[in-house]
Design a protein around this motif. Sequence first.
Motif, PDB file in Angstrom:
ATOM      1  N   LEU A 131       0.813  -1.220   0.000  1.00 12.74           N
ATOM      2  CA  LEU A 131       0.000   0.000   0.000  1.00 12.74           C
ATOM      3  C   LEU A 131       0.839   1.259   0.000  1.00 12.74           C
ATOM      4  N   THR A 132       2.087   1.166   0.416  1.00 12.14           N
ATOM      5  CA  THR A 132       2.967   2.342   0.453  1.00 12.14           C
ATOM      6  C   THR A 132       3.781   2.512  -0.827  1.00 12.14           C
ATOM      7  N   GLN A 133       3.511   1.729  -1.851  1.00 10.87           N
ATOM      8  CA  GLN A 133       4.275   1.811  -3.100  1.00 10.87           C
ATOM      9  C   GLN A 133       3.931   3.080  -3.862  1.00 10.87           C
ATOM     10  N   ARG A 134       4.960   3.776  -4.334  1.00  8.04           N
ATOM     11  CA  ARG A 134       4.800   4.992  -5.115  1.00  8.04           C
ATOM     12  C   ARG A 134       5.604   4.855  -6.395  1.00  8.04           C
ATOM     13  N   CYS A 135       4.929   5.007  -7.533  1.00  5.31           N
ATOM     14  CA  CYS A 135       5.577   4.851  -8.836  1.00  5.31           C
ATOM     15  C   CYS A 135       5.313   6.073  -9.700  1.00  5.31           C
ATOM     16  N   ARG A 136       6.267   6.363 -10.568  1.00  4.95           N
ATOM     17  CA  ARG A 136       6.120   7.435 -11.545  1.00  4.95           C
ATOM     18  C   ARG A 136       6.600   6.929 -12.896  1.00  4.95           C
ATOM     19  N   GLY A 137       6.049   7.554 -13.941  1.00  5.24           N
ATOM     20  CA  GLY A 137       6.424   7.125 -15.281  1.00  5.24           C
ATOM     21  C   GLY A 137       5.943   8.096 -16.333  1.00  5.24           C
ATOM     22  N   THR A 138       6.080   7.679 -17.582  1.00  2.62           N
ATOM     23  CA  THR A 138       5.680   8.486 -18.738  1.00  2.62           C
ATOM     24  C   THR A 138       4.554   7.770 -19.460  1.00  2.62           C
ATOM     25  N   PHE A 139       3.435   8.463 -19.593  1.00  2.32           N
ATOM     26  CA  PHE A 139       2.236   7.864 -20.210  1.00  2.32           C
ATOM     27  C   PHE A 139       2.137   8.337 -21.652  1.00  2.32           C
ATOM     28  N   THR A 140       1.868   7.370 -22.538  1.00  2.00           N
ATOM     29  CA  THR A 140       1.655   7.673 -23.949  1.00  2.00           C
ATOM     30  C   THR A 140       0.308   7.104 -24.366  1.00  2.00           C
ATOM     31  N   VAL A 153       1.740   6.707 -11.028  1.00  2.00           N
ATOM     32  CA  VAL A 153       1.167   5.472 -11.550  1.00  2.00           C
ATOM     33  C   VAL A 153       0.596   4.693 -10.378  1.00  2.00           C
ATOM     34  N   SER A 154      -0.708   4.409 -10.434  1.00  3.08           N
ATOM     35  CA  SER A 154      -1.402   3.712  -9.347  1.00  3.08           C
ATOM     36  C   SER A 154      -1.814   2.324  -9.804  1.00  3.08           C
ATOM     37  N   GLY A 155      -1.699   1.344  -8.896  1.00  2.00           N
ATOM     38  CA  GLY A 155      -2.131  -0.012  -9.188  1.00  2.00           C
ATOM     39  C   GLY A 155      -1.135  -0.835  -9.968  1.00  2.00           C
ATOM     40  N   VAL A 156       0.154  -0.545  -9.839  1.00  2.00           N
ATOM     41  CA  VAL A 156       1.174  -1.313 -10.558  1.00  2.00           C
ATOM     42  C   VAL A 156       1.312  -2.690  -9.907  1.00  2.00           C
ATOM     43  N   PRO A 157       1.270  -3.786 -10.652  1.00  2.00           N
ATOM     44  CA  PRO A 157       1.456  -5.111 -10.067  1.00  2.00           C
ATOM     45  C   PRO A 157       2.823  -5.239  -9.401  1.00  2.00           C
ATOM     46  N   GLY A 177      -2.931  14.065 -13.412  1.00  2.00           N
ATOM     47  CA  GLY A 177      -1.611  13.782 -12.877  1.00  2.00           C
ATOM     48  C   GLY A 177      -1.403  12.342 -12.488  1.00  2.00           C
ATOM     49  N   THR A 178      -2.395  11.465 -12.711  1.00  2.00           N
ATOM     50  CA  THR A 178      -2.285  10.075 -12.283  1.00  2.00           C
ATOM     51  C   THR A 178      -2.726   9.164 -13.408  1.00  2.00           C
ATOM     52  N   ALA A 179      -1.928   8.110 -13.634  1.00  2.00           N
ATOM     53  CA  ALA A 179      -2.288   7.044 -14.562  1.00  2.00           C
ATOM     54  C   ALA A 179      -2.625   5.804 -13.750  1.00  2.00           C
ATOM     55  N   TYR A 180      -3.729   5.161 -14.085  1.00  2.00           N
ATOM     56  CA  TYR A 180      -4.229   4.029 -13.302  1.00  2.00           C
ATOM     57  C   TYR A 180      -4.030   2.743 -14.084  1.00  2.00           C
ATOM     58  N   ALA A 181      -3.336   1.793 -13.425  1.00  2.00           N
ATOM     59  CA  ALA A 181      -3.098   0.490 -14.038  1.00  2.00           C
ATOM     60  C   ALA A 181      -4.016  -0.588 -13.469  1.00  2.00           C
TER      61      ALA A 181
END
Length: 243
Positions: A131-140, A153-157, A177-181
Amino acid sequence: MEPTTGAPVDAVPRRVPVRQQSRLQREGRSDGDTPDDDAAFWAPIEEVHWDGTPVREDPAPSRDRGFRPVGRRAPSRTAPPPDPLPGLAALVTLSLVAAFFAWVSAGPFWLAVGHARVGTVVLDGCTGDGLTQRCRGTFTADDGRFIAHGVRVSGVPAGENASGTPVPARMTGPDAGTAYADTGAGRHLRWLPGLLVVLACTAGIVRWTGSARLPGRRHRRWAVTAAIAGPVLITVGFLAFAW
């Protein structure tokens, strides 16, 4: 002395006629008739005074005549007006809580109902775990309309959080500002609890501000409407911003 009337014993007979005639005797006798001594009513000596006047019962004291059992007054059903300070504190606190959950639930709500841009996010890096995982990335975006850099990036496996890993994701638009996986039922768990908290805050505002206890139906109706309209307008505003 006679103990009942207070007159001398030899002066008062045992039975004397009543001098006052009843109304029925006066009405039954014509004006020209004379009273008949034989028809006179002889009352016992205990019921007349020594001079022949009937004994009348003493009137009840005024305090006894005016006494009425006083029933306990029913309590008033109108509640006193609530204290404004606790209501104001509850209004401010619950409004802030409702605003926070409306903000974090607006984007996932649009994604759950189908308003989203489908694309791929390339992870730049992740920190933490679970639950404490924080990810960032580039969305295309798949249609090539926009590219968003440095988005959350939320919900990364758990097994796909290495840097440079492409992950399918969705965004509501280029300004988000958020991409949902998330996939499946997980995407609904990001907005449904938040909106339920907003509803709970709305009920708490109505309860703790005393809007439902104001005197007068019209005042209560307007107070409850204003208490409900506050969180609803906040939620609608965040939904419009996240569109």
